[in-house]
Write a protein that holds these residues in place. Structure first.
Motif, mmCIF file in Angstrom:
data_model
loop_
_atom_site.group_PDB
_atom_site.id
_atom_site.type_symbol
_atom_site.label_atom_id
_atom_site.label_comp_id
_atom_site.label_asym_id
_atom_site.label_seq_id
_atom_site.Cartn_x
_atom_site.Cartn_y
_atom_site.Cartn_z
ATOM 1 N N LEU A 96 -32.366 90.835 -94.944
ATOM 2 C CA LEU A 96 -31.768 89.786 -95.754
ATOM 3 C C LEU A 96 -32.724 88.632 -96.057
ATOM 4 O O LEU A 96 -32.347 87.698 -96.768
ATOM 5 C CB LEU A 96 -30.521 89.232 -95.059
ATOM 6 C CG LEU A 96 -29.381 90.231 -94.858
ATOM 7 C CD1 LEU A 96 -28.232 89.585 -94.094
ATOM 8 C CD2 LEU A 96 -28.890 90.751 -96.198
ATOM 9 N N LEU A 97 -33.945 88.692 -95.518
ATOM 10 C CA LEU A 97 -34.892 87.607 -95.707
ATOM 11 C C LEU A 97 -36.054 88.033 -96.588
ATOM 12 O O LEU A 97 -36.428 89.209 -96.629
ATOM 13 C CB LEU A 97 -35.437 87.128 -94.353
ATOM 14 C CG LEU A 97 -34.413 86.688 -93.314
ATOM 15 C CD1 LEU A 97 -35.130 86.211 -92.056
ATOM 16 C CD2 LEU A 97 -33.501 85.605 -93.863
ATOM 17 N N TYR A 98 -36.635 87.066 -97.272
ATOM 18 C CA TYR A 98 -37.891 87.320 -97.989
ATOM 19 C C TYR A 98 -38.763 86.079 -97.958
ATOM 20 O O TYR A 98 -38.272 84.960 -97.809
ATOM 21 C CB TYR A 98 -37.639 87.796 -99.423
ATOM 22 C CG TYR A 98 -37.006 86.794 -100.362
ATOM 23 C CD1 TYR A 98 -37.780 85.884 -101.089
ATOM 24 C CD2 TYR A 98 -35.620 86.771 -100.554
ATOM 25 C CE1 TYR A 98 -37.197 84.989 -101.982
ATOM 26 C CE2 TYR A 98 -35.028 85.880 -101.440
ATOM 27 C CZ TYR A 98 -35.829 84.993 -102.149
ATOM 28 O OH TYR A 98 -35.254 84.106 -103.029
ATOM 29 N N GLU A 99 -40.057 86.310 -98.083
ATOM 30 C CA GLU A 99 -41.010 85.217 -98.057
ATOM 31 C C GLU A 99 -41.016 84.478 -99.392
ATOM 32 O O GLU A 99 -40.929 85.101 -100.459
ATOM 33 C CB GLU A 99 -42.412 85.738 -97.769
ATOM 34 C CG GLU A 99 -42.569 86.348 -96.380
ATOM 35 C CD GLU A 99 -43.878 87.078 -96.235
ATOM 36 O OE1 GLU A 99 -44.647 86.746 -95.323
ATOM 37 O OE2 GLU A 99 -44.132 87.985 -97.059
ATOM 38 N N CYS A 100 -41.127 83.174 -99.299
ATOM 39 C CA CYS A 100 -41.230 82.348 -100.501
ATOM 40 C C CYS A 100 -42.558 81.604 -100.452
ATOM 41 O O CYS A 100 -42.847 80.873 -99.500
ATOM 42 C CB CYS A 100 -40.075 81.354 -100.581
ATOM 43 S SG CYS A 100 -40.178 80.247 -102.011
ATOM 44 N N PHE A 101 -43.371 81.793 -101.488
ATOM 45 C CA PHE A 101 -44.715 81.233 -101.542
ATOM 46 C C PHE A 101 -44.797 80.007 -102.448
ATOM 47 O O PHE A 101 -45.866 79.457 -102.664
ATOM 48 C CB PHE A 101 -45.689 82.304 -102.045
ATOM 49 C CG PHE A 101 -45.614 83.582 -101.265
ATOM 50 C CD1 PHE A 101 -46.353 83.753 -100.109
ATOM 51 C CD2 PHE A 101 -44.779 84.619 -101.678
ATOM 52 C CE1 PHE A 101 -46.275 84.930 -99.367
ATOM 53 C CE2 PHE A 101 -44.700 85.796 -100.958
ATOM 54 C CZ PHE A 101 -45.448 85.957 -99.793
ATOM 55 N N CYS A 102 -43.683 79.590 -102.981
ATOM 56 C CA CYS A 102 -43.661 78.523 -103.978
ATOM 57 C C CYS A 102 -43.929 77.154 -103.352
ATOM 58 O O CYS A 102 -43.428 76.847 -102.269
ATOM 59 C CB CYS A 102 -42.304 78.466 -104.677
ATOM 60 S SG CYS A 102 -41.858 79.964 -105.572
ATOM 61 N N SER A 103 -44.683 76.330 -104.083
ATOM 62 C CA SER A 103 -44.795 74.926 -103.733
ATOM 63 C C SER A 103 -43.606 74.189 -104.343
ATOM 64 O O SER A 103 -42.878 74.726 -105.182
ATOM 65 C CB SER A 103 -46.099 74.343 -104.280
ATOM 66 O OG SER A 103 -46.071 74.336 -105.705
ATOM 67 N N ARG A 104 -43.408 72.947 -103.940
ATOM 68 C CA ARG A 104 -42.314 72.173 -104.518
ATOM 69 C C ARG A 104 -42.494 72.015 -106.027
ATOM 70 O O ARG A 104 -41.525 72.048 -106.789
ATOM 71 C CB ARG A 104 -42.249 70.790 -103.856
ATOM 72 C CG ARG A 104 -41.781 70.845 -102.411
ATOM 73 C CD ARG A 104 -41.622 69.448 -101.844
ATOM 74 N NE ARG A 104 -41.145 69.477 -100.466
ATOM 75 C CZ ARG A 104 -40.906 68.411 -99.731
ATOM 76 N NH1 ARG A 104 -41.112 67.196 -100.241
ATOM 77 N NH2 ARG A 104 -40.475 68.515 -98.499
ATOM 78 N N LYS A 105 -43.734 71.842 -106.443
ATOM 79 C CA LYS A 105 -44.016 71.691 -107.869
ATOM 80 C C LYS A 105 -43.654 72.967 -108.623
ATOM 81 O O LYS A 105 -43.058 72.925 -109.706
ATOM 82 C CB LYS A 105 -45.483 71.339 -108.075
ATOM 83 C CG LYS A 105 -45.871 71.077 -109.522
ATOM 84 C CD LYS A 105 -47.331 70.658 -109.618
ATOM 85 C CE LYS A 105 -47.727 70.396 -111.077
ATOM 86 N NZ LYS A 105 -49.155 69.992 -111.186
ATOM 87 N N GLU A 106 -43.984 74.113 -108.050
ATOM 88 C CA GLU A 106 -43.672 75.391 -108.704
ATOM 89 C C GLU A 106 -42.168 75.630 -108.739
ATOM 90 O O GLU A 106 -41.642 76.147 -109.733
ATOM 91 C CB GLU A 106 -44.370 76.530 -107.942
ATOM 92 C CG GLU A 106 -45.881 76.532 -108.108
ATOM 93 C CD GLU A 106 -46.577 77.465 -107.136
ATOM 94 O OE1 GLU A 106 -47.710 77.871 -107.419
ATOM 95 O OE2 GLU A 106 -45.984 77.758 -106.069
#
Length: 312
Positions: A96-106
């Motif tokens: 149920l989990l996945y990695e998130c690589f986004c910055s706040r700006k993205e």
């Protein structure tokens, strides 16, 4: 966990500084809701994020001064991280989990793009929601982004892949309320466990079945109730109370002048006068001057539905 067979309410401050009267008012309301229903009342210190030295002690002194009493146990989130890790592992084992690589700006840019999509993308009607940017990345793209973050000394956050877009809760003051559910963060990119996860785990572990808090957190209720169901944990009842606002209609803050218990006690002459001021804002019959007196006449259905505009 609490021994109360009647369940429990709770107050869960972050030790980042002194309370203002709006914080104390919410604590007093949570206490009145719990005690009037025969529940226990617990204190939870949410100290996983910013902590200011000495704040917990000052906050506990202020709560005691206005009559807010607690039952054991006292829970500090910094001492409970093994339990949060177990919940996270349970979600991970189920895929149920996945990695998130986004910055706040993205994330902000992705939200703005989704909101402007001609067919109304995932963020079109809820601009604060994460639009799922990293949810369907390929394995190779995930590895590439993971390596890029590692070169920067960073790590990805973990999000839960929600299978719903909204979730409804029955709130004692706000009625049945449907709030959005996005793929919210359950572990931040600094490794800290996120608010929604720890709140759900803590409430279940300590037997909290009544959550009374400020209505600025109403949007969190749907996410938390849904997550509790996913984890197989009980969902508490909710009552989101109106906040204290300043004269300009903005959320009260310490920058608004003499708003802490110490400042107001000095201005009004006593702590008892501050308690009376707060109780007056609840419009209770008989004009009680102490929290114990207020308990004798308190009825949840009579809690004001409008914010308290603080001008003292």
């Amino acid at each position: 966990m609490t021994d109360s067979s009647n369940g429990a309410g709770r107050f869960a401050p972050s030790p980042t500084g002194e309370f203002h009267v709006g914080n104390l008012r919410t604590a007093m309301l949570a206490w009145l809701f719990a005690r009037s229903s025969g529940r226990g009342f617990l204190l939870r210190v949410e100290d996983l994020d910013r902590v200011r030295a000495g704040s917990e002690e000052i906050q506990r002194e202020d709560l005691a001064a206005v009559g807010v009493t607690f039952d054991p146990p006292l829970l500090r989130q910094s001492e409970e991280q093994g339990r949060y890790a177990e919940a996270l592992q349970s979600l991970d084992r189920r895929g149920l989990l996945y990695e998130c690589f986004c910055s706040r700006k993205e994330i902000a840019a992705a939200i703005e793009e989704a909101a402007s999509a001609p067919n109304g993308g995932p963020g079109a009607h809820a601009p604060a929601l994460y639009p799922g940017t990293c949810r369907d990345l390929s394995a190779s793209e995930r590895e590439r982004r993971r390596e890029r973050l590692a070169e920067q000394g960073r790590r990805p956050a973990l999000r839960i892949a929600a299978d719903v877009r909204t979730w409804a809760v029955d709130d004692e003051l706000c009625g049945r309320t449907e709030t959005p559910v996005d793929d919210f963060v359950v572990q931040r990119n600094d490794g800290a466990f996120a608010y929604n996860l720890v709140s759900v785990v803590d409430d279940a572990f300590t037997g909290v079945d009544q959550v009374v808090r400020g209505d600025d957190l109403l949007d969190s209720a749907g996410r938390q109730a849904w997550l509790a169901g996913v984890l197989g944990l009980p969902v508490p009842s909710y009552a989101h109370v109106p906040l204290a606002l300043n004269a300009e209609g903005r959320r009260l803050a310490k920058r608004d002048g003499a708003v802490t218990l110490r400042q107001l006690s000095e201005r009004l002459g006593s702590t008892e006068a501050v308690v009376g001021l707060i109780l007056d804002s609840l419009q209770l019959p008989g004009g009680p001057r102490t929290l114990e007196q207020a308990l004798d006449v308190f009825t949840p259905s009579r809690v004001p539905r409008e914010p308290w505009v603080f001008t003292a």
